[in-house]
Design a protein around this motif. Sequence first.
Motif, PDB file in Angstrom:
ATOM      1  N   ARG A  11       0.843  -1.217   0.000  1.00 13.58           N
ATOM      2  CA  ARG A  11       0.000   0.000   0.000  1.00 13.58           C
ATOM      3  C   ARG A  11       0.866   1.250   0.000  1.00 13.58           C
ATOM      4  N   LEU A  12       1.939   1.266   0.767  1.00 15.20           N
ATOM      5  CA  LEU A  12       2.834   2.430   0.787  1.00 15.20           C
ATOM      6  C   LEU A  12       3.447   2.668  -0.598  1.00 15.20           C
ATOM      7  N   ILE A  13       3.830   1.595  -1.246  1.00 11.08           N
ATOM      8  CA  ILE A  13       4.391   1.722  -2.600  1.00 11.08           C
ATOM      9  C   ILE A  13       3.322   2.241  -3.552  1.00 11.08           C
ATOM     10  N   GLU A  14       2.132   1.673  -3.465  1.00  8.38           N
ATOM     11  CA  GLU A  14       1.032   2.088  -4.354  1.00  8.38           C
ATOM     12  C   GLU A  14       0.697   3.567  -4.167  1.00  8.38           C
ATOM     13  N   VAL A  15       0.634   4.007  -2.924  1.00 13.58           N
ATOM     14  CA  VAL A  15       0.368   5.419  -2.649  1.00 13.58           C
ATOM     15  C   VAL A  15       1.487   6.274  -3.232  1.00 13.58           C
ATOM     16  N   GLY A  16       2.718   5.815  -3.096  1.00 11.59           N
ATOM     17  CA  GLY A  16       3.841   6.545  -3.684  1.00 11.59           C
ATOM     18  C   GLY A  16       3.747   6.635  -5.196  1.00 11.59           C
ATOM     19  N   VAL A  17       3.340   5.540  -5.828  1.00 13.09           N
ATOM     20  CA  VAL A  17       3.163   5.535  -7.285  1.00 13.09           C
ATOM     21  C   VAL A  17       2.079   6.538  -7.684  1.00 13.09           C
ATOM     22  N   LEU A  28       7.010  13.367  -2.986  1.00 11.73           N
ATOM     23  CA  LEU A  28       7.244  12.062  -2.355  1.00 11.73           C
ATOM     24  C   LEU A  28       7.982  12.160  -1.021  1.00 11.73           C
ATOM     25  N   SER A  29       7.326  12.656  -0.010  1.00 14.99           N
ATOM     26  CA  SER A  29       7.920  12.626   1.327  1.00 14.99           C
ATOM     27  C   SER A  29       7.338  11.443   2.093  1.00 14.99           C
ATOM     28  N   LEU A  30       8.103  10.928   3.045  1.00 12.49           N
ATOM     29  CA  LEU A  30       7.607   9.823   3.878  1.00 12.49           C
ATOM     30  C   LEU A  30       6.322  10.231   4.592  1.00 12.49           C
ATOM     31  N   ARG A  31       6.307  11.438   5.087  1.00 12.71           N
ATOM     32  CA  ARG A  31       5.150  11.919   5.839  1.00 12.71           C
ATOM     33  C   ARG A  31       3.896  11.970   4.954  1.00 12.71           C
ATOM     34  N   GLU A  32       4.049  12.468   3.722  1.00 14.83           N
ATOM     35  CA  GLU A  32       2.890  12.572   2.826  1.00 14.83           C
ATOM     36  C   GLU A  32       2.402  11.194   2.383  1.00 14.83           C
ATOM     37  N   ILE A  33       3.323  10.309   2.106  1.00 17.97           N
ATOM     38  CA  ILE A  33       2.935   8.945   1.731  1.00 17.97           C
ATOM     39  C   ILE A  33       2.189   8.288   2.888  1.00 17.97           C
ATOM     40  N   ALA A  34       2.697   8.439   4.106  1.00 18.95           N
ATOM     41  CA  ALA A  34       2.028   7.867   5.282  1.00 18.95           C
ATOM     42  C   ALA A  34       0.642   8.477   5.465  1.00 18.95           C
ATOM     43  N   ARG A  35       0.543   9.789   5.309  1.00 14.96           N
ATOM     44  CA  ARG A  35      -0.755  10.463   5.469  1.00 14.96           C
ATOM     45  C   ARG A  35      -1.769   9.911   4.476  1.00 14.96           C
ATOM     46  N   ALA A  37      -1.682   7.086   2.926  1.00 17.78           N
ATOM     47  CA  ALA A  37      -1.940   5.661   3.181  1.00 17.78           C
ATOM     48  C   ALA A  37      -2.736   5.466   4.465  1.00 17.78           C
ATOM     49  N   GLU A  38      -2.965   6.583   5.171  1.00 15.55           N
ATOM     50  CA  GLU A  38      -3.725   6.597   6.422  1.00 15.55           C
ATOM     51  C   GLU A  38      -3.076   5.746   7.499  1.00 15.55           C
ATOM     52  N   VAL A  39      -1.751   5.930   7.631  1.00 15.84           N
ATOM     53  CA  VAL A  39      -0.989   5.286   8.697  1.00 15.84           C
ATOM     54  C   VAL A  39      -0.189   6.354   9.415  1.00 15.84           C
ATOM     55  N   SER A  40       0.385   6.008  10.562  1.00 22.77           N
ATOM     56  CA  SER A  40       1.181   6.982  11.304  1.00 22.77           C
ATOM     57  C   SER A  40       2.403   7.379  10.473  1.00 22.77           C
ATOM     58  N   HIS A  41       2.923   8.566  10.734  1.00 28.86           N
ATOM     59  CA  HIS A  41       4.064   9.036   9.934  1.00 28.86           C
ATOM     60  C   HIS A  41       5.313   8.183  10.154  1.00 28.86           C
ATOM     61  N   GLY A  42       5.361   7.405  11.198  1.00 24.53           N
ATOM     62  CA  GLY A  42       6.492   6.518  11.438  1.00 24.53           C
ATOM     63  C   GLY A  42       6.343   5.139  10.809  1.00 24.53           C
ATOM     64  N   ALA A  43       5.144   4.792  10.370  1.00 26.64           N
ATOM     65  CA  ALA A  43       4.875   3.452   9.832  1.00 26.64           C
ATOM     66  C   ALA A  43       5.753   3.083   8.636  1.00 26.64           C
ATOM     67  N   PRO A  44       6.003   3.986   7.691  1.00 26.04           N
ATOM     68  CA  PRO A  44       6.847   3.589   6.547  1.00 26.04           C
ATOM     69  C   PRO A  44       8.238   3.118   6.955  1.00 26.04           C
ATOM     70  N   ARG A  45       8.754   3.629   8.058  1.00 22.73           N
ATOM     71  CA  ARG A  45      10.109   3.258   8.503  1.00 22.73           C
ATOM     72  C   ARG A  45      10.213   1.786   8.903  1.00 22.73           C
ATOM     73  N   ARG A  46       9.092   1.169   9.242  1.00 21.46           N
ATOM     74  CA  ARG A  46       9.128  -0.251   9.574  1.00 21.46           C
ATOM     75  C   ARG A  46       9.441  -1.117   8.354  1.00 21.46           C
ATOM     76  N   TYR A  47       9.033  -0.650   7.200  1.00 17.00           N
ATOM     77  CA  TYR A  47       9.205  -1.419   5.966  1.00 17.00           C
ATOM     78  C   TYR A  47      10.320  -0.866   5.084  1.00 17.00           C
ATOM     79  N   PHE A  48      10.594   0.417   5.245  1.00 24.89           N
ATOM     80  CA  PHE A  48      11.614   1.108   4.460  1.00 24.89           C
ATOM     81  C   PHE A  48      12.441   1.958   5.417  1.00 24.89           C
ATOM     82  N   PRO A  49      13.550   1.417   5.915  1.00 29.58           N
ATOM     83  CA  PRO A  49      14.342   2.126   6.919  1.00 29.58           C
ATOM     84  C   PRO A  49      14.817   3.515   6.483  1.00 29.58           C
ATOM     85  N   THR A  50      14.949   3.712   5.169  1.00 29.10           N
ATOM     86  CA  THR A  50      15.347   5.042   4.690  1.00 29.10           C
ATOM     87  C   THR A  50      14.360   5.511   3.621  1.00 29.10           C
TER      88      THR A  50
END
Length: 192
Positions: A11-17, A28-35, A37-50
Amino acid sequence: MSEQESGLRARLIEVGVELVTREGVQALSLREIARRAEVSHGAPRRYFPTHLELLSAIARRGFADLGAKAAEALGDDTASPRDRLTVLSGVYLDFALSQRGMYELMFRHDLLESGALGLRDTSLPLFGMLVDLVARVRPEADARIVAGALWANLHGIAQLWGWGSLQLATGTDDFVPLLRSVLDAHVGPEER
Protein backbone atom coordinates in the motif's frame (compact mmCIF):
# COMPACT_ATOMS: atom_id res chain seq x y z
CA MET A 1 6.46 -10.67 7.29
CA SER A 2 2.76 -11.26 7.89
CA GLU A 3 0.15 -10.85 5.18
CA GLN A 4 -1.07 -7.64 6.85
CA GLU A 5 2.47 -6.26 6.98
CA SER A 6 3.18 -7.12 3.34
CA GLY A 7 -0.18 -5.53 2.46
CA LEU A 8 0.82 -2.31 4.19
CA ARG A 9 4.21 -2.34 2.47
CA ALA A 10 2.49 -2.76 -0.91
CA ARG A 11 0.00 0.00 0.00
CA LEU A 12 2.83 2.43 0.79
CA ILE A 13 4.39 1.72 -2.60
CA GLU A 14 1.03 2.09 -4.35
CA VAL A 15 0.37 5.42 -2.65
CA GLY A 16 3.84 6.55 -3.68
CA VAL A 17 3.16 5.54 -7.28
CA GLU A 18 -0.13 7.45 -7.28
CA LEU A 19 1.52 10.48 -5.70
CA VAL A 20 4.45 10.65 -8.12
CA THR A 21 2.09 10.15 -11.06
CA ARG A 22 -0.27 12.92 -10.03
CA GLU A 23 2.02 15.43 -8.34
CA GLY A 24 5.59 14.64 -9.35
CA VAL A 25 8.69 13.50 -7.57
CA GLN A 26 8.86 16.55 -5.29
CA ALA A 27 5.68 15.35 -3.51
CA LEU A 28 7.24 12.06 -2.36
CA SER A 29 7.92 12.63 1.33
CA LEU A 30 7.61 9.82 3.88
CA ARG A 31 5.15 11.92 5.84
CA GLU A 32 2.89 12.57 2.83
CA ILE A 33 2.94 8.95 1.73
CA ALA A 34 2.03 7.87 5.28
CA ARG A 35 -0.75 10.46 5.47
CA ARG A 36 -2.30 9.32 2.19
CA ALA A 37 -1.94 5.66 3.18
CA GLU A 38 -3.72 6.60 6.42
CA VAL A 39 -0.99 5.29 8.70
CA SER A 40 1.18 6.98 11.30
CA HIS A 41 4.06 9.04 9.93
CA GLY A 42 6.49 6.52 11.44
CA ALA A 43 4.87 3.45 9.83
CA PRO A 44 6.85 3.59 6.55
CA ARG A 45 10.11 3.26 8.50
CA ARG A 46 9.13 -0.25 9.57
CA TYR A 47 9.20 -1.42 5.97
CA PHE A 48 11.61 1.11 4.46
CA PRO A 49 14.34 2.13 6.92
CA THR A 50 15.35 5.04 4.69
CA HIS A 51 13.48 7.40 2.42
CA LEU A 52 15.68 6.24 -0.47
CA GLU A 53 14.53 2.64 0.02
CA LEU A 54 10.89 3.65 -0.36
CA LEU A 55 11.69 5.82 -3.39
CA SER A 56 13.61 2.92 -4.90
CA ALA A 57 10.65 0.57 -4.41
CA ILE A 58 8.39 3.10 -6.15
CA ALA A 59 10.90 3.52 -8.99
CA ARG A 60 11.09 -0.28 -9.37
CA ARG A 61 7.37 -0.20 -10.10
CA GLY A 62 8.07 2.36 -12.84
CA PHE A 63 10.71 0.10 -14.43
CA ALA A 64 8.30 -2.85 -14.20
CA ASP A 65 5.52 -0.83 -15.87
CA LEU A 66 7.83 0.40 -18.62
CA GLY A 67 9.15 -3.13 -19.15
CA ALA A 68 5.61 -4.50 -19.40
CA LYS A 69 4.62 -1.82 -21.92
CA ALA A 70 7.75 -2.58 -23.96
CA ALA A 71 7.14 -6.34 -23.89
CA GLU A 72 3.52 -5.87 -24.93
CA ALA A 73 4.46 -3.52 -27.76
CA LEU A 74 7.15 -5.92 -28.97
CA GLY A 75 4.77 -8.87 -28.92
CA ASP A 76 4.77 -9.08 -32.73
CA ASP A 77 8.09 -10.83 -33.28
CA THR A 78 7.42 -11.06 -37.02
CA ALA A 79 8.24 -7.36 -37.45
CA SER A 80 11.73 -6.47 -38.59
CA PRO A 81 14.34 -5.69 -35.91
CA ARG A 82 14.43 -2.07 -37.14
CA ASP A 83 10.63 -1.78 -36.80
CA ARG A 84 10.80 -3.33 -33.34
CA LEU A 85 13.57 -0.89 -32.37
CA THR A 86 11.37 1.97 -33.55
CA VAL A 87 8.47 0.64 -31.48
CA LEU A 88 10.63 0.20 -28.37
CA SER A 89 12.04 3.72 -28.73
CA GLY A 90 8.53 5.13 -29.14
CA VAL A 91 7.30 3.29 -26.04
CA TYR A 92 10.24 4.71 -24.07
CA LEU A 93 9.49 8.27 -25.19
CA ASP A 94 5.74 7.90 -24.64
CA PHE A 95 6.36 6.63 -21.12
CA ALA A 96 8.87 9.38 -20.36
CA LEU A 97 6.47 12.08 -21.54
CA SER A 98 3.24 10.69 -20.08
CA GLN A 99 4.75 9.58 -16.74
CA ARG A 100 7.13 12.49 -16.15
CA GLY A 101 7.28 12.23 -12.37
CA MET A 102 7.88 8.49 -12.41
CA TYR A 103 10.43 8.80 -15.22
CA GLU A 104 12.34 11.44 -13.25
CA LEU A 105 12.31 9.23 -10.15
CA MET A 106 13.48 6.16 -12.08
CA PHE A 107 16.63 7.90 -13.24
CA ARG A 108 17.61 9.73 -10.06
CA HIS A 109 21.33 9.24 -9.63
CA ASP A 110 21.16 8.82 -5.85
CA LEU A 111 18.83 5.85 -6.30
CA LEU A 112 20.72 4.31 -9.21
CA GLU A 113 24.15 4.73 -7.61
CA SER A 114 23.24 3.05 -4.34
CA GLY A 115 24.26 -0.57 -4.81
CA ALA A 116 22.34 -1.53 -1.69
CA LEU A 117 19.04 -0.53 -3.30
CA GLY A 118 19.58 -2.65 -6.44
CA LEU A 119 17.68 -0.25 -8.68
CA ARG A 120 20.32 -0.20 -11.41
CA ASP A 121 19.83 -3.96 -11.87
CA THR A 122 16.12 -3.31 -12.35
CA SER A 123 16.82 -1.07 -15.34
CA LEU A 124 19.15 -3.52 -17.10
CA PRO A 125 16.54 -5.83 -18.71
CA LEU A 126 15.09 -2.91 -20.66
CA PHE A 127 18.56 -1.90 -21.82
CA GLY A 128 19.12 -5.55 -22.75
CA MET A 129 16.10 -5.39 -25.09
CA LEU A 130 17.63 -2.33 -26.73
CA VAL A 131 21.05 -4.01 -27.09
CA ASP A 132 19.47 -7.13 -28.59
CA LEU A 133 17.57 -5.16 -31.22
CA VAL A 134 20.56 -2.97 -32.09
CA ALA A 135 22.66 -6.13 -32.53
CA ARG A 136 20.12 -7.48 -35.00
CA VAL A 137 20.01 -4.24 -36.98
CA ARG A 138 23.77 -3.58 -36.88
CA PRO A 139 25.52 -6.93 -36.37
CA GLU A 140 28.91 -5.41 -37.28
CA ALA A 141 28.77 -2.83 -34.47
CA ASP A 142 29.39 -3.03 -30.73
CA ALA A 143 25.71 -3.24 -29.86
CA ARG A 144 26.16 -2.13 -26.23
CA ILE A 145 27.91 1.07 -27.28
CA VAL A 146 25.43 1.89 -30.06
CA ALA A 147 22.50 1.07 -27.74
CA GLY A 148 24.04 3.30 -25.05
CA ALA A 149 24.35 6.20 -27.49
CA LEU A 150 20.79 5.61 -28.72
CA TRP A 151 19.48 5.49 -25.16
CA ALA A 152 21.30 8.72 -24.34
CA ASN A 153 19.66 10.36 -27.35
CA LEU A 154 16.23 9.07 -26.36
CA HIS A 155 16.74 10.30 -22.82
CA GLY A 156 17.79 13.69 -24.17
CA ILE A 157 14.72 13.92 -26.39
CA ALA A 158 12.52 13.00 -23.43
CA GLN A 159 14.06 15.65 -21.20
CA LEU A 160 14.20 18.44 -23.79
CA TRP A 161 10.71 17.65 -25.10
CA GLY A 162 9.32 17.64 -21.57
CA TRP A 163 10.80 21.09 -20.97
CA GLY A 164 9.37 22.40 -24.26
CA SER A 165 12.83 23.16 -25.66
CA LEU A 166 12.72 20.88 -28.70
CA GLN A 167 9.30 22.08 -29.81
CA LEU A 168 10.58 25.65 -29.71
CA ALA A 169 13.88 24.86 -31.44
CA THR A 170 12.44 22.61 -34.16
CA GLY A 171 9.05 24.25 -34.65
CA THR A 172 7.28 20.90 -34.43
CA ASP A 173 4.78 19.45 -32.00
CA ASP A 174 5.53 15.84 -32.93
CA PHE A 175 8.63 14.02 -31.70
CA VAL A 176 8.35 11.24 -34.31
CA PRO A 177 10.58 13.01 -36.91
CA LEU A 178 13.22 13.45 -34.19
CA LEU A 179 12.93 9.79 -33.28
CA ARG A 180 13.39 8.76 -36.91
CA SER A 181 16.44 10.99 -37.20
CA VAL A 182 17.99 9.53 -34.05
CA LEU A 183 17.40 5.97 -35.25
CA ASP A 184 18.85 6.81 -38.69
CA ALA A 185 21.94 8.27 -37.01
CA HIS A 186 22.53 5.24 -34.78
CA VAL A 187 21.39 2.26 -36.82
CA GLY A 188 21.27 3.62 -40.38
CA PRO A 189 18.37 4.68 -42.57
CA GLU A 190 15.30 2.53 -42.73
CA GLU A 191 15.22 0.26 -45.78
CA ARG A 192 12.29 0.94 -48.06
